[in-house]
Write a protein that holds these residues in place. Structure first.
Motif, PDB file in Angstrom:
ATOM      1  N   VAL A   1       0.932  -1.299   0.028  1.00  0.00           N
ATOM      2  CA  VAL A   1      -0.170   0.020  -0.066  1.00  0.00           C
ATOM      3  C   VAL A   1       0.848   1.066  -0.106  1.00  0.00           C
ATOM      4  CG1 VAL A   1      -1.891  -1.157   1.188  1.00  0.00           C
ATOM      5  CG2 VAL A   1       0.005   0.315   2.562  1.00  0.00           C
ATOM      6  N   GLY A   2       2.095   1.053  -0.061  1.00  0.00           N
ATOM      7  CA  GLY A   2       3.031   2.343   0.219  1.00  0.00           C
ATOM      8  C   GLY A   2       4.607   1.988   0.380  1.00  0.00           C
ATOM      9  N   ALA A   3       5.358   2.820   0.199  1.00  0.00           N
ATOM     10  CA  ALA A   3       6.684   2.759   0.387  1.00  0.00           C
ATOM     11  C   ALA A   3       7.154   2.825   1.933  1.00  0.00           C
ATOM     12  CB  ALA A   3       7.552   3.951  -0.223  1.00  0.00           C
ATOM     13  N   ILE A   4       8.301   2.167   1.921  1.00  0.00           N
ATOM     14  CA  ILE A   4       8.744   2.042   3.505  1.00  0.00           C
ATOM     15  C   ILE A   4       9.075   3.540   4.028  1.00  0.00           C
ATOM     16  CG2 ILE A   4      10.950   1.802   4.968  1.00  0.00           C
ATOM     17  CD1 ILE A   4       9.062  -0.701   4.739  1.00  0.00           C
ATOM     18  N   VAL A   5       8.499   3.773   5.220  1.00  0.00           N
ATOM     19  CA  VAL A   5       8.646   4.915   5.880  1.00  0.00           C
ATOM     20  C   VAL A   5       9.039   4.860   7.569  1.00  0.00           C
ATOM     21  CG1 VAL A   5       6.691   6.277   4.605  1.00  0.00           C
ATOM     22  CG2 VAL A   5       6.265   4.805   6.608  1.00  0.00           C
ATOM     23  N   PRO A   6       9.462   5.860   8.131  1.00  0.00           N
ATOM     24  CA  PRO A   6       9.763   5.691   9.574  1.00  0.00           C
ATOM     25  C   PRO A   6       8.622   5.043  10.378  1.00  0.00           C
ATOM     26  CG  PRO A   6      10.481   7.664   8.737  1.00  0.00           C
ATOM     27  CD  PRO A   6       9.494   7.114   7.649  1.00  0.00           C
ATOM     28  N   PRO A   7       9.055   4.417  11.379  1.00  0.00           N
ATOM     29  CA  PRO A   7       8.034   3.635  12.577  1.00  0.00           C
ATOM     30  C   PRO A   7       6.945   4.603  12.712  1.00  0.00           C
ATOM     31  CG  PRO A   7      10.120   3.261  13.047  1.00  0.00           C
ATOM     32  CD  PRO A   7      10.521   4.189  11.887  1.00  0.00           C
ATOM     33  N   TYR A   8       5.664   4.082  12.524  1.00  0.00           N
ATOM     34  CA  TYR A   8       4.434   4.848  12.925  1.00  0.00           C
ATOM     35  C   TYR A   8       3.985   5.613  11.601  1.00  0.00           C
ATOM     36  CZ  TYR A   8       4.664   2.438  17.369  1.00  0.00           C
ATOM     37  OH  TYR A   8       4.909   1.410  18.321  1.00  0.00           O
ATOM     38  N   ALA A   9       5.012   6.049  10.884  1.00  0.00           N
ATOM     39  CA  ALA A   9       4.481   7.022   9.774  1.00  0.00           C
ATOM     40  C   ALA A   9       3.717   6.361   8.749  1.00  0.00           C
ATOM     41  CB  ALA A   9       5.480   7.678   8.952  1.00  0.00           C
ATOM     42  N   GLU A  10       3.497   4.848   8.926  1.00  0.00           N
ATOM     43  CA  GLU A  10       2.434   4.334   8.283  1.00  0.00           C
ATOM     44  C   GLU A  10       1.047   4.639   8.268  1.00  0.00           C
ATOM     45  OE1 GLU A  10       4.338   2.649  10.300  1.00  0.00           O
ATOM     46  OE2 GLU A  10       5.409   1.058   9.688  1.00  0.00           O
ATOM     47  N   ASN A  11       0.890   5.440   9.345  1.00  0.00           N
ATOM     48  CA  ASN A  11      -0.432   5.843   9.587  1.00  0.00           C
ATOM     49  C   ASN A  11      -0.960   6.696   8.184  1.00  0.00           C
ATOM     50  OD1 ASN A  11      -0.460   8.914  10.048  1.00  0.00           O
ATOM     51  ND2 ASN A  11       1.325   8.375  11.227  1.00  0.00           N
ATOM     52  N   GLN A  12      -0.226   7.439   7.664  1.00  0.00           N
ATOM     53  CA  GLN A  12      -0.798   8.176   6.511  1.00  0.00           C
ATOM     54  C   GLN A  12      -1.602   7.370   5.574  1.00  0.00           C
ATOM     55  OE1 GLN A  12       2.823   9.373   3.840  1.00  0.00           O
ATOM     56  NE2 GLN A  12       3.935   8.463   5.506  1.00  0.00           N
ATOM     57  N   TYR A  13      -1.200   6.155   5.353  1.00  0.00           N
ATOM     58  CA  TYR A  13      -1.792   5.175   4.310  1.00  0.00           C
ATOM     59  C   TYR A  13      -3.078   4.810   4.838  1.00  0.00           C
ATOM     60  CZ  TYR A  13       3.047   4.714   2.678  1.00  0.00           C
ATOM     61  OH  TYR A  13       4.399   4.853   2.333  1.00  0.00           O
ATOM     62  N   TYR A  14      -3.359   4.480   5.870  1.00  0.00           N
ATOM     63  CA  TYR A  14      -4.468   4.270   6.549  1.00  0.00           C
ATOM     64  C   TYR A  14      -5.340   5.604   6.884  1.00  0.00           C
ATOM     65  CZ  TYR A  14      -2.146  -0.014   7.263  1.00  0.00           C
ATOM     66  OH  TYR A  14      -1.333  -1.159   6.732  1.00  0.00           O
TER      67      TYR A  14
ATOM     68  N   ALA B   1      -2.552  16.138  10.850  1.00  0.00           N
ATOM     69  CA  ALA B   1      -3.314  15.177  11.612  1.00  0.00           C
ATOM     70  C   ALA B   1      -2.729  13.607  11.381  1.00  0.00           C
ATOM     71  CB  ALA B   1      -4.742  15.077  11.077  1.00  0.00           C
ATOM     72  N   GLU B   2      -2.742  12.879  12.360  1.00  0.00           N
ATOM     73  CA  GLU B   2      -2.014  11.529  12.571  1.00  0.00           C
ATOM     74  C   GLU B   2      -3.178  10.578  13.070  1.00  0.00           C
ATOM     75  OE1 GLU B   2       1.582  11.277  14.337  1.00  0.00           O
ATOM     76  OE2 GLU B   2       2.529  12.977  12.772  1.00  0.00           O
ATOM     77  N   LEU B   3      -3.364   9.447  12.312  1.00  0.00           N
ATOM     78  CA  LEU B   3      -4.094   8.342  12.789  1.00  0.00           C
ATOM     79  C   LEU B   3      -3.396   7.590  13.836  1.00  0.00           C
ATOM     80  CD1 LEU B   3      -6.486   6.252  12.702  1.00  0.00           C
ATOM     81  CD2 LEU B   3      -5.233   5.078  10.760  1.00  0.00           C
ATOM     82  N   VAL B   4      -4.107   7.281  15.045  1.00  0.00           N
ATOM     83  CA  VAL B   4      -3.259   6.565  15.986  1.00  0.00           C
ATOM     84  C   VAL B   4      -3.597   5.186  15.821  1.00  0.00           C
ATOM     85  CG1 VAL B   4      -3.179   6.174  18.607  1.00  0.00           C
ATOM     86  CG2 VAL B   4      -3.661   8.386  17.776  1.00  0.00           C
ATOM     87  N   LEU B   5      -2.595   4.373  15.323  1.00  0.00           N
ATOM     88  CA  LEU B   5      -2.664   3.138  14.984  1.00  0.00           C
ATOM     89  C   LEU B   5      -2.832   2.050  15.960  1.00  0.00           C
ATOM     90  CD1 LEU B   5       0.535   3.176  12.337  1.00  0.00           C
ATOM     91  CD2 LEU B   5      -1.877   3.223  11.645  1.00  0.00           C
ATOM     92  N   ASP B   6      -2.058   2.431  17.138  1.00  0.00           N
ATOM     93  CA  ASP B   6      -2.104   1.639  18.636  1.00  0.00           C
ATOM     94  C   ASP B   6      -3.199   2.025  19.324  1.00  0.00           C
ATOM     95  OD1 ASP B   6      -1.805   0.074  20.757  1.00  0.00           O
ATOM     96  OD2 ASP B   6       0.352   0.760  21.249  1.00  0.00           O
TER      97      ASP B   6
END
Length: 228
Positions: free
Chosen positions: A117-130, A164-169
């Motif tokens: 669903v996207g490129a590798i990003v720093p930890p927790y920055a995956e929130n942008q995809y979701y 704005a950042e989605l809280v994954l955990d």
């Protein structure tokens, strides 16, 4: 006797046959050519319809296999419940879909599929995809006559842009809606609970004496109500 010999020969041939390529562990050199962030397919496909991060996690994304990262070194890591992680020792692709073996039990069955669903990003920055998958680029009007518009990594309120950042955990978040941190301030977290026309928005606050606020979407008065 001939029947027995034929059976033994057939058995030996079956044992010596190479495993299917998709059942073998891919090499790091092959995996690194597929570097990226991989979401569990069933979760990714159903997330927009559920429109609620913790509810989608409960329904379609078990704690033991939340997502996968393949790094440009070929290393593969699994994310457990957006809270912990581990290195995956065996992974491979079936067509364009990623499958892995449980790192705690490499002889176990394959787990998947996962899709990139996207490129590798720093930890927790995956929130942008979701975040984008959940909110897209939609706009709403609040009960205070404000114009709320979502875009990747931000919410615009009356043309003022707020990161704005989605809280994954969600382990420390209410299970009633999607938690989003505003302006990079963990104490400024909003909970978006879906409605037929948009969202009820609750402020998730912390009181030193009472702890975090309890939110019941059917009883708690929302801070904002967003509608199309």
């Amino acid at each position: 006797m001939r029947t027995i010999l034929k059976s033994l020969l057939l058995l030996l041939l079956m044992v010596s046959l190479p495993a299917s390529a998709q059942d073998e562990c891919a090499s790091p050199s092959h995996l690194k050519s597929h570097a990226g962030h991989y979401a569990k397919k069933i979760f990714w496909d159903n997330l927009p319809a559920v429109n609620n991060w913790p509810e989608a996690l409960r329904k379609f994304n078990s704690y033991d296999s939340s997502a996968i990262n393949i790094y440009d070194t070929g290393m593969v890591a699994i994310i457990f419940g957006w809270h912990e992680g581990a290195t995956v020792t065996c992974a491979n692709f079936r067509d364009s879909e990623l499958w892995i073996k449980d790192p705690a039990s490499p002889k176990s069955k394959w787990i998947g599929p996962f899709i990139k669903v996207g490129a590798i990003v720093p930890p927790y920055a995956e929130n942008q995809y979701y975040f984008v998958k959940l909110f897209g680029n939609s706009c709403y009007t609040s009960d205070k006559k404000e114009r709320w518009c979502f875009q990747p990594g931000a919410i615009s309120i009356d043309a003022k842009l707020h990161p704005a950042e989605l809280v994954l955990d969600t382990s420390e978040m209410p299970e009633t809606g999607t938690p989003v941190t505003i302006d990079k301030d963990e104490e400024n977290t909003l909970i978006f609970t879906p409605t037929p026309k948009g969202f009820k928005v609750f402020k998730y606050t912390f009181d030193p004496e009472e702890g975090y606020s309890q939110i019941d979407p059917h009883k708690t008065l929302p801070w904002r109500t967003l509608s199309h």
